[in-house]
Design a protein around this motif. Structure first.
Motif, short mmCIF file in Angstrom:
data_model
loop_
_atom_site.label_atom_id
_atom_site.label_comp_id
_atom_site.label_asym_id
_atom_site.label_seq_id
_atom_site.Cartn_x
_atom_site.Cartn_y
_atom_site.Cartn_z
N ASN A 1 21.96 59.47 40.74
CA ASN A 1 22.68 58.93 41.94
C ASN A 1 22.57 57.79 42.06
OD1 ASN A 1 20.04 58.27 42.80
ND2 ASN A 1 19.88 60.18 44.41
N ASP B 1 14.57 60.27 41.81
CA ASP B 1 15.40 60.33 42.42
C ASP B 1 16.10 61.58 42.90
OD1 ASP B 1 14.76 58.64 45.51
OD2 ASP B 1 16.13 58.51 45.51
N THR B 2 17.44 61.41 41.97
CA THR B 2 18.59 62.72 41.32
C THR B 2 18.17 63.94 40.62
OG1 THR B 2 19.79 60.66 40.23
CG2 THR B 2 20.25 62.91 39.82
N ASN C 1 7.86 61.61 37.72
CA ASN C 1 7.34 60.25 38.48
C ASN C 1 6.18 60.28 38.64
OD1 ASN C 1 8.06 58.48 40.40
ND2 ASN C 1 7.47 59.37 42.31
N GLU D 1 17.48 65.20 44.65
CA GLU D 1 18.69 65.85 45.08
C GLU D 1 19.22 67.13 44.46
OE1 GLU D 1 20.59 62.60 46.21
OE2 GLU D 1 22.56 62.84 45.14
N LYS E 1 8.45 54.36 41.93
CA LYS E 1 8.81 55.57 41.57
C LYS E 1 9.62 55.49 40.48
CE LYS E 1 13.12 54.88 43.66
NZ LYS E 1 13.78 55.65 44.93
N HIS F 1 8.59 66.45 46.81
CA HIS F 1 9.50 66.21 47.30
C HIS F 1 10.48 67.03 47.85
CE1 HIS F 1 8.66 61.49 46.88
NE2 HIS F 1 7.61 62.43 46.90
N THR G 1 20.58 56.00 44.20
CA THR G 1 19.72 55.09 44.33
C THR G 1 19.33 54.17 42.60
OG1 THR G 1 19.43 56.05 46.16
CG2 THR G 1 17.65 54.81 45.30
N ASP G 2 19.46 55.62 42.40
CA ASP G 2 18.91 55.73 40.47
C ASP G 2 19.18 54.87 39.93
OD1 ASP G 2 16.20 56.59 40.71
OD2 ASP G 2 17.44 59.11 40.60
#
Ligand code: ATP
Ligand code: MG
Length: 457
Positions: free
Chosen positions: A388, A242-243, A230, A246, A237, A282, A390-391
Protein backbone atom coordinates in the motif's frame (compact mmCIF):
# COMPACT_ATOMS: atom_id res chain seq x y z
CA UNK A 1 28.71 6.67 23.77
CA UNK A 2 27.06 4.46 21.27
CA UNK A 3 26.24 0.92 22.16
CA UNK A 4 25.66 -0.05 18.56
CA UNK A 5 28.97 0.21 16.79
CA UNK A 6 28.46 -0.30 13.10
CA UNK A 7 30.85 -2.70 11.39
CA UNK A 8 32.75 -0.85 8.69
CA UNK A 9 35.08 -1.95 5.92
CA UNK A 10 37.89 0.05 7.55
CA UNK A 11 37.75 -2.55 10.37
CA UNK A 12 39.11 -5.02 7.83
CA UNK A 13 41.06 -2.58 5.67
CA UNK A 14 42.39 0.08 8.04
CA UNK A 15 43.98 1.96 5.15
CA UNK A 16 40.93 1.76 2.85
CA UNK A 17 40.75 4.99 0.96
CA UNK A 18 37.64 7.04 0.88
CA UNK A 19 36.54 9.17 -2.02
CA UNK A 20 34.49 12.32 -1.68
CA UNK A 21 31.12 11.24 -2.95
CA UNK A 22 30.65 14.40 -5.00
CA UNK A 23 33.56 13.17 -7.09
CA UNK A 24 31.64 10.09 -8.04
CA UNK A 25 28.10 11.22 -8.20
CA UNK A 26 26.68 11.50 -11.61
CA UNK A 27 23.33 12.85 -12.50
CA UNK A 28 21.39 12.50 -15.67
CA UNK A 29 20.59 15.96 -16.85
CA UNK A 30 16.98 16.24 -17.91
CA UNK A 31 17.69 18.10 -21.14
CA UNK A 32 20.32 16.07 -22.91
CA UNK A 33 20.05 12.73 -21.14
CA UNK A 34 23.85 12.75 -20.73
CA UNK A 35 25.69 12.16 -17.53
CA UNK A 36 27.13 15.24 -15.93
CA UNK A 37 30.07 14.88 -13.59
CA UNK A 38 30.52 16.30 -10.16
CA UNK A 39 27.16 17.76 -9.27
CA UNK A 40 27.32 19.70 -6.03
CA UNK A 41 26.48 17.30 -3.26
CA UNK A 42 23.52 19.16 -1.88
CA UNK A 43 21.76 19.20 -5.19
CA UNK A 44 22.08 15.47 -5.30
CA UNK A 45 21.21 14.20 -1.84
CA UNK A 46 20.07 17.37 -0.10
CA UNK A 47 22.91 17.20 2.35
CA UNK A 48 24.91 14.37 3.86
CA UNK A 49 24.52 12.44 7.04
CA UNK A 50 27.55 12.59 9.28
CA UNK A 51 28.85 9.25 10.55
CA UNK A 52 28.47 10.63 14.06
CA UNK A 53 24.78 11.51 13.64
CA UNK A 54 22.77 9.31 15.92
CA UNK A 55 19.23 8.67 17.07
CA UNK A 56 18.55 8.11 20.76
CA UNK A 57 16.98 4.72 21.30
CA UNK A 58 16.50 4.94 25.04
CA UNK A 59 18.08 5.98 28.31
CA UNK A 60 18.33 3.20 30.88
CA UNK A 61 19.00 3.71 34.58
CA UNK A 62 20.65 0.97 36.62
CA UNK A 63 20.85 0.63 40.38
CA UNK A 64 24.64 0.21 40.18
CA UNK A 65 27.35 1.05 37.64
CA UNK A 66 26.43 -0.47 34.39
CA UNK A 67 26.37 -4.08 33.43
CA UNK A 68 28.49 -5.68 30.74
CA UNK A 69 27.95 -4.74 27.15
CA UNK A 70 26.56 -1.32 27.89
CA UNK A 71 28.92 1.58 27.37
CA UNK A 72 28.58 4.26 29.97
CA UNK A 73 29.28 7.90 29.53
CA UNK A 74 31.37 8.05 32.69
CA UNK A 75 32.58 5.07 34.75
CA UNK A 76 30.72 6.01 37.95
CA UNK A 77 27.53 6.67 36.17
CA UNK A 78 24.59 4.31 36.55
CA UNK A 79 22.77 5.10 33.37
CA UNK A 80 23.37 4.47 29.71
CA UNK A 81 22.01 5.90 26.57
CA UNK A 82 21.57 3.62 23.62
CA UNK A 83 22.03 5.24 20.26
CA UNK A 84 21.78 4.05 16.73
CA UNK A 85 23.34 5.51 13.63
CA UNK A 86 21.36 7.66 11.25
CA UNK A 87 21.00 6.25 7.79
CA UNK A 88 21.56 8.22 4.61
CA UNK A 89 24.16 9.39 2.11
CA UNK A 90 27.71 10.00 3.38
CA UNK A 91 30.11 12.60 2.08
CA UNK A 92 32.83 9.97 1.76
CA UNK A 93 32.23 6.70 0.02
CA UNK A 94 34.33 3.55 -0.05
CA UNK A 95 33.62 2.24 -3.52
CA UNK A 96 34.26 3.71 -6.91
CA UNK A 97 30.91 3.25 -8.67
CA UNK A 98 32.56 1.97 -11.83
CA UNK A 99 34.22 -0.79 -9.79
CA UNK A 100 30.99 -1.92 -8.15
CA UNK A 101 29.12 -5.05 -9.08
CA UNK A 102 25.99 -5.14 -6.95
CA UNK A 103 23.74 -8.14 -6.38
CA UNK A 104 20.29 -8.34 -4.84
CA UNK A 105 18.79 -11.49 -3.34
CA UNK A 106 15.38 -12.14 -1.74
CA UNK A 107 14.89 -15.11 0.61
CA UNK A 108 12.19 -16.61 2.85
CA UNK A 109 8.48 -16.05 2.30
CA UNK A 110 6.78 -13.36 0.24
CA UNK A 111 5.99 -10.01 1.76
CA UNK A 112 4.29 -6.96 0.20
CA UNK A 113 6.92 -4.43 -0.86
CA UNK A 114 9.77 -6.73 -1.92
CA UNK A 115 9.58 -5.44 -5.48
CA UNK A 116 9.45 -1.85 -4.24
CA UNK A 117 12.71 -2.37 -2.33
CA UNK A 118 14.43 -4.12 -5.26
CA UNK A 119 13.34 -1.29 -7.57
CA UNK A 120 14.62 1.40 -5.27
CA UNK A 121 17.98 -0.29 -4.71
CA UNK A 122 18.50 -0.53 -8.48
CA UNK A 123 17.46 3.07 -9.09
CA UNK A 124 19.69 4.41 -6.31
CA UNK A 125 22.68 2.34 -7.46
CA UNK A 126 22.27 3.81 -10.94
CA UNK A 127 22.19 7.32 -9.50
CA UNK A 128 25.52 6.57 -7.81
CA UNK A 129 26.78 5.58 -11.25
CA UNK A 130 26.77 1.78 -10.87
CA UNK A 131 26.16 -0.10 -14.11
CA UNK A 132 26.72 -3.71 -13.04
CA UNK A 133 23.61 -4.71 -11.09
CA UNK A 134 22.27 -8.25 -10.96
CA UNK A 135 19.49 -10.16 -9.25
CA UNK A 136 20.25 -13.59 -7.77
CA UNK A 137 17.27 -15.83 -8.58
CA UNK A 138 15.35 -17.81 -5.95
CA UNK A 139 17.16 -16.81 -2.78
CA UNK A 140 20.54 -18.06 -1.63
CA UNK A 141 20.24 -21.19 -3.77
CA UNK A 142 20.56 -18.96 -6.85
CA UNK A 143 24.24 -18.52 -5.92
CA UNK A 144 25.10 -22.17 -6.44
CA UNK A 145 22.37 -23.78 -8.55
CA UNK A 146 23.95 -24.05 -11.98
CA UNK A 147 20.53 -24.09 -13.67
CA UNK A 148 19.81 -20.58 -12.40
CA UNK A 149 21.38 -17.59 -14.05
CA UNK A 150 21.71 -14.13 -12.58
CA UNK A 151 19.30 -11.50 -13.84
CA UNK A 152 20.73 -8.19 -15.13
CA UNK A 153 18.88 -5.28 -13.52
CA UNK A 154 18.48 -1.69 -14.56
CA UNK A 155 16.00 1.12 -14.07
CA UNK A 156 14.30 -0.01 -17.24
CA UNK A 157 13.84 -3.56 -15.95
CA UNK A 158 12.50 -2.52 -12.55
CA UNK A 159 10.49 0.54 -13.54
CA UNK A 160 7.06 -1.02 -13.01
CA UNK A 161 7.80 -4.03 -10.81
CA UNK A 162 6.26 -2.37 -7.72
CA UNK A 163 2.88 -2.49 -9.42
CA UNK A 164 2.58 -6.13 -8.51
CA UNK A 165 3.32 -8.14 -5.37
CA UNK A 166 5.74 -11.02 -5.01
CA UNK A 167 9.42 -10.84 -5.82
CA UNK A 168 10.74 -10.24 -9.31
CA UNK A 169 13.73 -12.40 -8.37
CA UNK A 170 11.84 -15.27 -6.77
CA UNK A 171 12.39 -16.55 -3.23
CA UNK A 172 13.32 -19.85 -1.61
CA UNK A 173 14.06 -21.49 1.70
CA UNK A 174 17.00 -23.73 2.44
CA UNK A 175 20.49 -22.75 1.39
CA UNK A 176 23.91 -23.82 0.24
CA UNK A 177 26.72 -23.38 2.76
CA UNK A 178 28.04 -19.90 3.48
CA UNK A 179 31.46 -20.63 2.04
CA UNK A 180 29.93 -21.81 -1.26
CA UNK A 181 27.91 -18.59 -1.41
CA UNK A 182 31.05 -16.52 -0.86
CA UNK A 183 32.96 -18.62 -3.44
CA UNK A 184 30.20 -17.83 -5.90
CA UNK A 185 30.32 -14.12 -5.03
CA UNK A 186 34.08 -14.12 -5.61
CA UNK A 187 33.64 -15.85 -8.98
CA UNK A 188 31.05 -13.30 -10.00
CA UNK A 189 33.09 -10.33 -8.70
CA UNK A 190 30.23 -9.17 -6.50
CA UNK A 191 31.35 -6.51 -4.03
CA UNK A 192 27.97 -5.21 -2.85
CA UNK A 193 25.28 -7.60 -1.71
CA UNK A 194 21.77 -6.51 -0.76
CA UNK A 195 19.88 -9.16 1.13
CA UNK A 196 16.13 -8.93 1.59
CA UNK A 197 14.74 -11.39 4.11
CA UNK A 198 13.78 -12.24 7.65
CA UNK A 199 15.71 -13.50 10.68
CA UNK A 200 17.07 -16.56 8.87
CA UNK A 201 18.17 -14.55 5.86
CA UNK A 202 19.86 -11.97 8.08
CA UNK A 203 21.70 -14.70 10.01
CA UNK A 204 22.92 -15.83 6.59
CA UNK A 205 23.85 -12.26 5.57
CA UNK A 206 25.86 -11.81 8.75
CA UNK A 207 27.66 -15.10 8.18
CA UNK A 208 28.45 -13.99 4.60
CA UNK A 209 29.83 -10.70 5.97
CA UNK A 210 31.99 -12.60 8.50
CA UNK A 211 33.27 -14.95 5.80
CA UNK A 212 34.10 -12.00 3.50
CA UNK A 213 36.00 -10.34 6.37
CA UNK A 214 37.86 -13.57 7.04
CA UNK A 215 38.86 -13.80 3.37
CA UNK A 216 39.71 -10.09 3.34
CA UNK A 217 37.27 -9.36 0.57
CA UNK A 218 36.19 -5.77 0.17
CA UNK A 219 32.48 -6.56 0.07
CA UNK A 220 29.58 -4.63 1.62
CA UNK A 221 26.72 -6.85 2.79
CA UNK A 222 23.60 -4.87 3.65
CA UNK A 223 20.25 -6.29 4.73
CA UNK A 224 16.72 -4.98 4.39
CA UNK A 225 14.52 -6.70 6.99
CA UNK A 226 11.53 -8.41 5.43
CA UNK A 227 9.08 -9.68 7.97
CA UNK A 228 5.38 -9.34 7.47
CA UNK A 229 4.99 -10.28 11.16
CA UNK A 230 6.77 -7.08 12.24
CA UNK A 231 8.86 -9.15 14.64
CA UNK A 232 12.30 -7.55 14.28
CA UNK A 233 13.79 -6.06 17.44
CA UNK A 234 14.19 -2.31 17.90
CA UNK A 235 12.32 -1.31 14.75
CA UNK A 236 9.13 0.75 14.79
CA UNK A 237 7.83 -1.37 11.96
CA UNK A 238 9.00 -3.33 8.96
CA UNK A 239 7.78 -3.02 5.39
CA UNK A 240 4.70 -5.02 4.39
CA UNK A 241 3.18 -4.95 7.87
CA UNK A 242 0.81 -2.07 7.16
CA UNK A 243 -0.39 -3.71 3.96
CA UNK A 244 -0.84 -7.02 5.77
CA UNK A 245 -2.99 -5.42 8.46
CA UNK A 246 -5.09 -3.65 5.86
CA UNK A 247 -5.65 -6.87 3.88
CA UNK A 248 -6.26 -8.89 7.04
CA UNK A 249 -9.07 -6.48 7.84
CA UNK A 250 -10.76 -7.43 4.58
CA UNK A 251 -10.67 -11.11 5.55
CA UNK A 252 -12.06 -10.23 8.98
CA UNK A 253 -14.80 -8.18 7.39
CA UNK A 254 -15.80 -11.13 5.18
CA UNK A 255 -15.78 -13.45 8.20
CA UNK A 256 -17.94 -10.95 10.06
CA UNK A 257 -20.48 -10.69 7.25
CA UNK A 258 -20.62 -14.48 6.91
CA UNK A 259 -21.04 -14.93 10.66
CA UNK A 260 -23.54 -12.12 10.99
CA UNK A 261 -25.68 -13.36 8.10
CA UNK A 262 -25.89 -16.94 9.36
CA UNK A 263 -27.96 -18.27 12.25
CA UNK A 264 -25.47 -18.69 15.11
CA UNK A 265 -22.66 -17.86 12.74
CA UNK A 266 -19.06 -18.15 13.95
CA UNK A 267 -16.17 -16.88 11.83
CA UNK A 268 -12.58 -17.99 12.40
CA UNK A 269 -9.78 -16.07 10.69
CA UNK A 270 -6.21 -17.31 10.90
CA UNK A 271 -3.57 -14.65 10.33
CA UNK A 272 0.23 -14.66 10.05
CA UNK A 273 2.35 -14.45 13.19
CA UNK A 274 4.60 -17.40 13.93
CA UNK A 275 5.91 -16.09 17.22
CA UNK A 276 4.42 -12.59 17.42
CA UNK A 277 0.79 -11.55 17.32
CA UNK A 278 1.24 -8.05 15.90
CA UNK A 279 -0.83 -8.65 12.74
CA UNK A 280 -3.67 -10.32 14.66
CA UNK A 281 -3.66 -7.61 17.33
CA UNK A 282 -3.52 -4.70 14.88
CA UNK A 283 -6.08 -6.19 12.49
CA UNK A 284 -8.43 -6.83 15.43
CA UNK A 285 -7.98 -3.27 16.63
CA UNK A 286 -8.41 -1.82 13.15
CA UNK A 287 -11.49 -3.83 12.17
CA UNK A 288 -13.47 -3.52 15.38
CA UNK A 289 -15.25 -6.74 14.32
CA UNK A 290 -13.33 -9.27 16.38
CA UNK A 291 -14.75 -10.79 19.57
CA UNK A 292 -11.78 -12.99 20.44
CA UNK A 293 -8.16 -12.34 19.45
CA UNK A 294 -5.65 -15.13 20.18
CA UNK A 295 -1.89 -14.56 19.90
CA UNK A 296 1.22 -16.67 20.58
CA UNK A 297 2.33 -14.49 23.49
CA UNK A 298 -0.83 -15.07 25.54
CA UNK A 299 -1.69 -18.66 26.52
CA UNK A 300 -5.33 -19.77 26.49
CA UNK A 301 -7.57 -22.79 27.15
CA UNK A 302 -10.28 -23.92 24.75
CA UNK A 303 -12.26 -25.98 27.28
CA UNK A 304 -13.15 -25.43 30.93
CA UNK A 305 -14.94 -22.65 32.76
CA UNK A 306 -12.61 -19.93 31.46
CA UNK A 307 -12.06 -21.41 28.02
CA UNK A 308 -12.58 -19.87 24.60
CA UNK A 309 -15.48 -22.25 23.82
CA UNK A 310 -17.49 -21.24 26.89
CA UNK A 311 -17.08 -17.59 25.95
CA UNK A 312 -18.19 -18.38 22.38
CA UNK A 313 -21.37 -19.97 23.76
CA UNK A 314 -21.99 -16.80 25.75
CA UNK A 315 -21.45 -14.66 22.63
CA UNK A 316 -23.84 -16.81 20.56
CA UNK A 317 -26.47 -16.56 23.29
CA UNK A 318 -26.12 -12.83 23.72
CA UNK A 319 -25.08 -11.52 20.29
CA UNK A 320 -26.12 -14.30 17.95
CA UNK A 321 -22.74 -14.46 16.17
CA UNK A 322 -19.00 -14.19 16.84
CA UNK A 323 -15.69 -13.73 15.05
CA UNK A 324 -12.33 -15.10 16.23
CA UNK A 325 -8.95 -13.97 14.98
CA UNK A 326 -6.07 -16.34 15.69
CA UNK A 327 -2.37 -15.89 14.89
CA UNK A 328 -0.75 -18.97 13.33
CA UNK A 329 1.67 -19.44 16.22
CA UNK A 330 -0.99 -19.14 18.96
CA UNK A 331 -1.95 -22.12 21.16
CA UNK A 332 0.74 -24.43 19.85
CA UNK A 333 0.31 -26.50 23.04
CA UNK A 334 -3.18 -27.37 21.77
CA UNK A 335 -2.14 -28.83 18.42
CA UNK A 336 -0.20 -31.95 17.63
CA UNK A 337 3.51 -31.27 17.27
CA UNK A 338 4.92 -32.86 14.14
CA UNK A 339 8.61 -32.09 14.81
CA UNK A 340 8.77 -31.41 11.08
CA UNK A 341 11.11 -28.68 9.83
CA UNK A 342 11.05 -26.73 6.58
CA UNK A 343 14.04 -26.47 4.22
CA UNK A 344 15.48 -23.60 6.27
CA UNK A 345 15.18 -25.51 9.54
CA UNK A 346 12.13 -23.61 10.85
CA UNK A 347 9.70 -25.74 12.87
CA UNK A 348 6.50 -26.45 10.91
CA UNK A 349 3.69 -25.25 13.14
CA UNK A 350 0.55 -27.26 13.83
CA UNK A 351 -2.56 -25.69 12.27
CA UNK A 352 -4.29 -23.92 15.14
CA UNK A 353 -6.94 -22.41 12.84
CA UNK A 354 -8.22 -25.80 11.66
CA UNK A 355 -7.98 -27.15 15.21
CA UNK A 356 -10.11 -24.33 16.64
CA UNK A 357 -12.67 -24.73 13.86
CA UNK A 358 -12.96 -28.48 14.60
CA UNK A 359 -13.18 -27.94 18.35
CA UNK A 360 -15.93 -25.34 17.95
CA UNK A 361 -18.01 -27.67 15.76
CA UNK A 362 -17.54 -30.56 18.18
CA UNK A 363 -18.36 -28.43 21.23
CA UNK A 364 -21.59 -26.95 19.85
CA UNK A 365 -22.72 -30.39 18.66
CA UNK A 366 -22.08 -31.78 22.13
CA UNK A 367 -24.06 -29.07 23.91
CA UNK A 368 -26.84 -29.34 21.33
CA UNK A 369 -26.65 -25.74 20.16
CA UNK A 370 -26.57 -25.25 16.38
CA UNK A 371 -23.57 -23.27 15.13
CA UNK A 372 -22.54 -22.37 11.60
CA UNK A 373 -18.72 -22.23 11.58
CA UNK A 374 -16.74 -20.71 8.70
CA UNK A 375 -12.97 -20.70 8.50
CA UNK A 376 -10.88 -18.24 6.48
CA UNK A 377 -7.11 -18.45 6.04
CA UNK A 378 -6.10 -15.45 3.90
CA UNK A 379 -2.34 -15.92 4.46
CA UNK A 380 -1.18 -16.40 0.88
CA UNK A 381 -3.59 -13.78 -0.47
CA UNK A 382 -2.10 -11.25 1.95
CA UNK A 383 1.54 -12.16 1.35
CA UNK A 384 1.16 -11.79 -2.42
CA UNK A 385 -0.42 -8.31 -2.29
CA UNK A 386 1.33 -5.27 -3.64
CA UNK A 387 2.42 -2.75 -1.01
CA UNK A 388 0.00 0.00 0.00
CA UNK A 389 1.03 3.67 -0.11
CA UNK A 390 2.60 3.81 3.36
CA UNK A 391 4.60 0.65 2.78
CA UNK A 392 5.57 1.88 -0.69
CA UNK A 393 7.16 4.96 0.88
CA UNK A 394 8.85 2.92 3.62
CA UNK A 395 10.30 0.56 0.99
CA UNK A 396 11.60 3.50 -1.00
CA UNK A 397 13.44 4.97 1.98
CA UNK A 398 14.82 1.59 3.11
CA UNK A 399 16.00 0.70 -0.40
CA UNK A 400 17.78 4.04 -0.83
CA UNK A 401 19.36 3.83 2.62
CA UNK A 402 20.61 0.31 1.96
CA UNK A 403 22.57 1.64 -1.02
CA UNK A 404 23.87 4.67 0.91
CA UNK A 405 25.02 2.32 3.69
CA UNK A 406 26.91 0.06 1.29
CA UNK A 407 28.58 3.01 -0.44
CA UNK A 408 29.52 4.47 2.95
CA UNK A 409 31.51 1.28 3.51
CA UNK A 410 29.36 -0.36 6.15
CA UNK A 411 28.93 -4.11 5.99
CA UNK A 412 27.02 -6.57 8.17
CA UNK A 413 24.37 -3.94 8.75
CA UNK A 414 20.66 -3.67 8.15
CA UNK A 415 18.32 -0.73 7.66
CA UNK A 416 15.26 0.23 9.61
CA UNK A 417 13.09 2.86 11.20
CA UNK A 418 13.59 3.56 14.86
CA UNK A 419 11.77 6.18 16.94
CA UNK A 420 10.52 7.60 13.62
CA UNK A 421 14.08 8.07 12.26
CA UNK A 422 15.75 5.98 9.57
CA UNK A 423 18.80 4.19 10.91
CA UNK A 424 21.41 1.46 10.45
CA UNK A 425 21.79 -1.44 12.87
CA UNK A 426 24.53 -4.06 13.15
CA UNK A 427 22.73 -7.25 12.09
CA UNK A 428 23.34 -9.31 15.28
CA UNK A 429 21.60 -6.66 17.41
CA UNK A 430 18.26 -7.11 15.70
CA UNK A 431 18.05 -10.86 15.09
CA UNK A 432 19.01 -12.33 18.46
CA UNK A 433 15.34 -13.19 19.07
CA UNK A 434 11.99 -12.17 17.53
CA UNK A 435 10.20 -9.10 18.81
CA UNK A 436 6.92 -10.02 20.51
CA UNK A 437 3.73 -8.36 21.74
CA UNK A 438 4.10 -7.50 25.42
CA UNK A 439 0.97 -8.91 27.12
CA UNK A 440 1.31 -6.14 29.72
CA UNK A 441 1.49 -3.42 27.12
CA UNK A 442 -1.17 -0.78 26.66
CA UNK A 443 -1.71 -1.87 23.09
CA UNK A 444 -2.65 -5.42 24.05
CA UNK A 445 -4.97 -4.08 26.74
CA UNK A 446 -6.54 -1.75 24.20
CA UNK A 447 -7.13 -4.80 22.04
CA UNK A 448 -8.76 -6.67 24.95
CA UNK A 449 -10.93 -3.66 25.76
CA UNK A 450 -11.95 -3.43 22.11
CA UNK A 451 -12.86 -7.13 21.71
CA UNK A 452 -14.34 -7.42 25.18
CA UNK A 453 -12.76 -10.84 25.68
CA UNK A 454 -11.90 -12.16 29.16
CA UNK A 455 -8.67 -13.97 30.14
CA UNK A 456 -8.87 -17.55 28.90
CA UNK A 457 -6.78 -19.08 31.68
P1 ATP B 1 10.68 -15.54 6.81
O1 ATP B 1 10.32 -14.37 7.64
O2 ATP B 1 9.90 -15.61 5.57
O3 ATP B 1 10.73 -16.83 7.57
P2 ATP B 1 13.51 -15.87 6.79
O4 ATP B 1 14.61 -15.05 6.24
O5 ATP B 1 13.54 -16.10 8.26
O6 ATP B 1 12.17 -15.22 6.31
P3 ATP B 1 14.18 -18.61 6.27
O7 ATP B 1 13.55 -19.56 5.30
O8 ATP B 1 14.19 -18.97 7.70
O9 ATP B 1 13.44 -17.24 6.01
O10 ATP B 1 15.69 -18.35 5.83
C1 ATP B 1 16.02 -17.80 4.59
C2 ATP B 1 17.36 -18.26 4.14
O11 ATP B 1 18.36 -18.03 5.13
C3 ATP B 1 17.38 -19.75 3.83
O12 ATP B 1 18.01 -19.91 2.60
C4 ATP B 1 18.14 -20.34 5.00
O13 ATP B 1 18.83 -21.50 4.64
C5 ATP B 1 19.07 -19.23 5.41
N1 ATP B 1 19.35 -19.29 6.85
C6 ATP B 1 18.44 -19.44 7.83
N2 ATP B 1 19.01 -19.44 9.05
C7 ATP B 1 20.34 -19.31 8.83
C8 ATP B 1 21.50 -19.25 9.69
N3 ATP B 1 21.40 -19.31 11.01
N4 ATP B 1 22.71 -19.10 9.10
C9 ATP B 1 22.81 -19.03 7.75
N5 ATP B 1 21.78 -19.06 6.90
C10 ATP B 1 20.55 -19.21 7.42
MG1 MG C 1 12.12 -16.65 9.62
Amino acid sequence: ASRFRLPHLTDIFPDATSIPSTFCLRMRTPVTGDFADGYPSDEKWHGYINNRDRVLLKTIHYSSPTSAGAVCIDPDCTWVEQWVHRAGPREEIYFKPEEVKAAIVTCGGLCPGLNDVIRQIVITLEIYGVTKIVGIPFGYRGFTDKELTEMPLSRKVVQNVHLSGGSLLGVSRGAPGISEIVDSMEERDINMLFVLGGNGTHAGANAIHDECSRRKLKVAVVGVPKTIDNDILLMDKTFGFDTAVEEAQRAINSAYIEAHSAFHGIGVVKLMGRSSGFIAMHASLASGQIDICLIPEVPFHLHGPHGVLGHLKYLIETKGSAVICVAEGAGQNLVEQTNAKDASGNVVLGDIGVRIQQEIKKYFKEIGVPADVKYIDPTYMIRACRANATDGILCTVLGQNAVHGAFAGFSGITVGICNTHYVYFPIPEVISYPRAVDPNSRMWHRCLTSTGQPDFI
